[in-house]
Design a protein around this motif. Structure first.
Motif, PDB file in Angstrom:
ATOM      1  N   MET A   1      -3.525   5.270  -3.680  1.00 17.51           N
ATOM      2  CA  MET A   1      -4.251   4.421  -3.117  1.00 17.51           C
ATOM      3  C   MET A   1      -5.718   4.741  -2.264  1.00 17.51           C
ATOM      4  O   MET A   1      -5.500   5.918  -1.696  1.00 17.51           O
ATOM      5  CB  MET A   1      -3.786   3.382  -1.856  1.00 17.51           C
ATOM      6  CG  MET A   1      -2.544   2.541  -2.420  1.00 17.51           C
ATOM      7  SD  MET A   1      -2.764   1.004  -3.251  1.00 17.51           S
ATOM      8  CE  MET A   1      -2.040   1.066  -4.545  1.00 17.51           C
ATOM      9  N   ASP A   2      -6.747   4.240  -2.728  1.00 17.97           N
ATOM     10  CA  ASP A   2      -7.902   4.655  -2.289  1.00 17.97           C
ATOM     11  C   ASP A   2      -8.366   4.083  -0.889  1.00 17.97           C
ATOM     12  O   ASP A   2      -8.732   2.980  -1.159  1.00 17.97           O
ATOM     13  CB  ASP A   2      -9.107   4.813  -3.436  1.00 17.97           C
ATOM     14  CG  ASP A   2     -10.196   5.572  -2.991  1.00 17.97           C
ATOM     15  OD1 ASP A   2     -10.726   5.405  -1.709  1.00 17.97           O
ATOM     16  OD2 ASP A   2     -11.167   5.601  -3.770  1.00 17.97           O
ATOM     17  N   ILE A   3      -8.428   4.633   0.256  1.00 17.48           N
ATOM     18  CA  ILE A   3      -8.559   4.108   1.372  1.00 17.48           C
ATOM     19  C   ILE A   3      -9.990   3.367   1.301  1.00 17.48           C
ATOM     20  O   ILE A   3     -10.253   2.426   1.994  1.00 17.48           O
ATOM     21  CB  ILE A   3      -8.715   5.115   2.658  1.00 17.48           C
ATOM     22  CG1 ILE A   3      -8.719   4.162   3.998  1.00 17.48           C
ATOM     23  CG2 ILE A   3      -9.679   5.991   2.546  1.00 17.48           C
ATOM     24  CD1 ILE A   3      -7.339   3.352   4.325  1.00 17.48           C
ATOM     25  N   ILE A   5     -11.371   1.671  -1.056  1.00 17.76           N
ATOM     26  CA  ILE A   5     -11.158   0.490  -1.829  1.00 17.76           C
ATOM     27  C   ILE A   5     -10.339  -0.810  -0.824  1.00 17.76           C
ATOM     28  O   ILE A   5     -10.672  -1.544  -0.571  1.00 17.76           O
ATOM     29  CB  ILE A   5     -10.492   0.694  -3.115  1.00 17.76           C
ATOM     30  CG1 ILE A   5     -11.352   1.454  -4.070  1.00 17.76           C
ATOM     31  CG2 ILE A   5      -9.913  -0.840  -3.616  1.00 17.76           C
ATOM     32  CD1 ILE A   5     -10.752   1.518  -5.372  1.00 17.76           C
ATOM     33  N   ILE A   6      -9.473   0.046  -0.100  1.00 17.91           N
ATOM     34  CA  ILE A   6      -8.697  -0.777   0.799  1.00 17.91           C
ATOM     35  C   ILE A   6      -9.718  -1.354   1.909  1.00 17.91           C
ATOM     36  O   ILE A   6      -9.588  -2.427   2.451  1.00 17.91           O
ATOM     37  CB  ILE A   6      -7.514  -0.142   1.634  1.00 17.91           C
ATOM     38  CG1 ILE A   6      -6.383   0.188   0.699  1.00 17.91           C
ATOM     39  CG2 ILE A   6      -6.848  -0.719   2.853  1.00 17.91           C
ATOM     40  CD1 ILE A   6      -5.248   1.033   1.022  1.00 17.91           C
ATOM     41  N   ASN A  10     -10.331  -5.106   2.596  1.00 21.32           N
ATOM     42  CA  ASN A  10     -10.218  -5.815   3.824  1.00 21.32           C
ATOM     43  C   ASN A  10     -11.579  -6.684   4.093  1.00 21.32           C
ATOM     44  O   ASN A  10     -11.591  -7.833   4.702  1.00 21.32           O
ATOM     45  CB  ASN A  10      -9.900  -4.765   4.846  1.00 21.32           C
ATOM     46  CG  ASN A  10      -9.936  -5.428   6.323  1.00 21.32           C
ATOM     47  OD1 ASN A  10      -9.134  -6.108   6.578  1.00 21.32           O
ATOM     48  ND2 ASN A  10     -10.870  -5.042   7.095  1.00 21.32           N
ATOM     49  N   THR A  34      -5.023  -3.402 -11.110  1.00 25.87           N
ATOM     50  CA  THR A  34      -5.221  -2.581  -9.965  1.00 25.87           C
ATOM     51  C   THR A  34      -5.188  -3.521  -8.461  1.00 25.87           C
ATOM     52  O   THR A  34      -4.641  -3.055  -7.492  1.00 25.87           O
ATOM     53  CB  THR A  34      -6.215  -1.524 -10.144  1.00 25.87           C
ATOM     54  OG1 THR A  34      -5.766  -0.740 -11.211  1.00 25.87           O
ATOM     55  CG2 THR A  34      -6.236  -0.800  -8.841  1.00 25.87           C
ATOM     56  N   ASN A  37      -2.169  -4.431  -7.604  1.00 26.68           N
ATOM     57  CA  ASN A  37      -1.422  -3.591  -6.969  1.00 26.68           C
ATOM     58  C   ASN A  37      -2.048  -3.235  -5.542  1.00 26.68           C
ATOM     59  O   ASN A  37      -1.030  -3.084  -4.589  1.00 26.68           O
ATOM     60  CB  ASN A  37      -1.412  -2.124  -7.674  1.00 26.68           C
ATOM     61  CG  ASN A  37      -0.980  -2.188  -9.088  1.00 26.68           C
ATOM     62  OD1 ASN A  37      -0.024  -2.924  -8.987  1.00 26.68           O
ATOM     63  ND2 ASN A  37      -1.221  -1.329 -10.053  1.00 26.68           N
ATOM     64  N   TYR A  38      -3.200  -3.498  -5.458  1.00 29.42           N
ATOM     65  CA  TYR A  38      -3.805  -3.195  -4.036  1.00 29.42           C
ATOM     66  C   TYR A  38      -3.234  -4.103  -2.816  1.00 29.42           C
ATOM     67  O   TYR A  38      -2.901  -3.976  -1.899  1.00 29.42           O
ATOM     68  CB  TYR A  38      -5.293  -2.887  -3.841  1.00 29.42           C
ATOM     69  CG  TYR A  38      -5.648  -1.461  -4.132  1.00 29.42           C
ATOM     70  CD1 TYR A  38      -5.954  -0.615  -2.979  1.00 29.42           C
ATOM     71  CD2 TYR A  38      -6.277  -0.974  -5.299  1.00 29.42           C
ATOM     72  CE1 TYR A  38      -6.347   0.414  -3.417  1.00 29.42           C
ATOM     73  CE2 TYR A  38      -6.636  -0.032  -5.468  1.00 29.42           C
ATOM     74  CZ  TYR A  38      -6.780   1.119  -4.387  1.00 29.42           C
ATOM     75  OH  TYR A  38      -6.923   2.368  -4.692  1.00 29.42           O
ATOM     76  N   PHE A  41       0.301  -3.650  -2.280  1.00 31.20           N
ATOM     77  CA  PHE A  41       0.213  -2.595  -1.101  1.00 31.20           C
ATOM     78  C   PHE A  41      -0.234  -3.081   0.091  1.00 31.20           C
ATOM     79  O   PHE A  41       0.718  -2.879   1.117  1.00 31.20           O
ATOM     80  CB  PHE A  41      -0.305  -1.372  -1.493  1.00 31.20           C
ATOM     81  CG  PHE A  41      -0.292  -0.337  -0.858  1.00 31.20           C
ATOM     82  CD1 PHE A  41       0.340   0.619  -0.705  1.00 31.20           C
ATOM     83  CD2 PHE A  41      -1.694  -0.190   0.301  1.00 31.20           C
ATOM     84  CE1 PHE A  41       0.497   1.598   0.162  1.00 31.20           C
ATOM     85  CE2 PHE A  41      -1.523   0.766   1.394  1.00 31.20           C
ATOM     86  CZ  PHE A  41      -0.533   1.753   1.372  1.00 31.20           C
ATOM     87  N   MET A  42      -0.987  -3.737   0.362  1.00 26.20           N
ATOM     88  CA  MET A  42      -1.553  -4.007   1.643  1.00 26.20           C
ATOM     89  C   MET A  42      -0.582  -5.165   2.260  1.00 26.20           C
ATOM     90  O   MET A  42      -0.429  -5.064   3.321  1.00 26.20           O
ATOM     91  CB  MET A  42      -2.895  -4.896   1.656  1.00 26.20           C
ATOM     92  CG  MET A  42      -3.939  -3.816   1.338  1.00 26.20           C
ATOM     93  SD  MET A  42      -5.639  -4.553   1.212  1.00 26.20           S
ATOM     94  CE  MET A  42      -6.015  -5.042   2.847  1.00 26.20           C
ATOM     95  N   GLU A  45       3.034  -2.642   2.561  1.00 27.72           N
ATOM     96  CA  GLU A  45       2.921  -1.521   3.589  1.00 27.72           C
ATOM     97  C   GLU A  45       2.213  -1.810   4.729  1.00 27.72           C
ATOM     98  O   GLU A  45       2.429  -1.048   5.707  1.00 27.72           O
ATOM     99  CB  GLU A  45       2.532  -0.210   2.925  1.00 27.72           C
ATOM    100  CG  GLU A  45       3.217   0.097   1.539  1.00 27.72           C
ATOM    101  CD  GLU A  45       4.815   0.618   1.635  1.00 27.72           C
ATOM    102  OE1 GLU A  45       4.866   0.881   2.692  1.00 27.72           O
ATOM    103  OE2 GLU A  45       5.302   0.057   0.792  1.00 27.72           O
TER     104      GLU A  45
END
Length: 74
Positions: A1-3, A5-6, A10, A34, A37-38, A41-42, A45
């Protein structure tokens, strides 16, 4: 995961400006798969209360949600 992109994801969710998954993929320059997937993940996790609002046509936070990304370099 690329922070990065997170962080951007957000920002778009908080502003309720993601658009459809296809539009969001284009905004983030990633594939639709993708994007999912993000989001997954958010939700899992990071315990982000993300839902898709079909009236706004955007991912939104179901309740108030705040993350601290200050320690992350952009």
């Amino acid at each position: 995961m690329d922070i990065r992109i997170i962080i951007r994801l957000n920002e778009l969710i908080a502003a309720e400006q993601t658009g459809s998954p296809k539009e969001l993929a284009s905004k983030l320059d990633i594939s639709i798969r993708t994007v999912y997937n993000y989001i997954a993940f958010m939700k899992k996790e990071m315990k982000a209360p993300i839902v898709y609002d079909f009236q706004r046509l955007s991912y939104v936070y179901e309740e108030e949600c705040e993350f601290n990304f200050n320690a992350v370099e952009k």
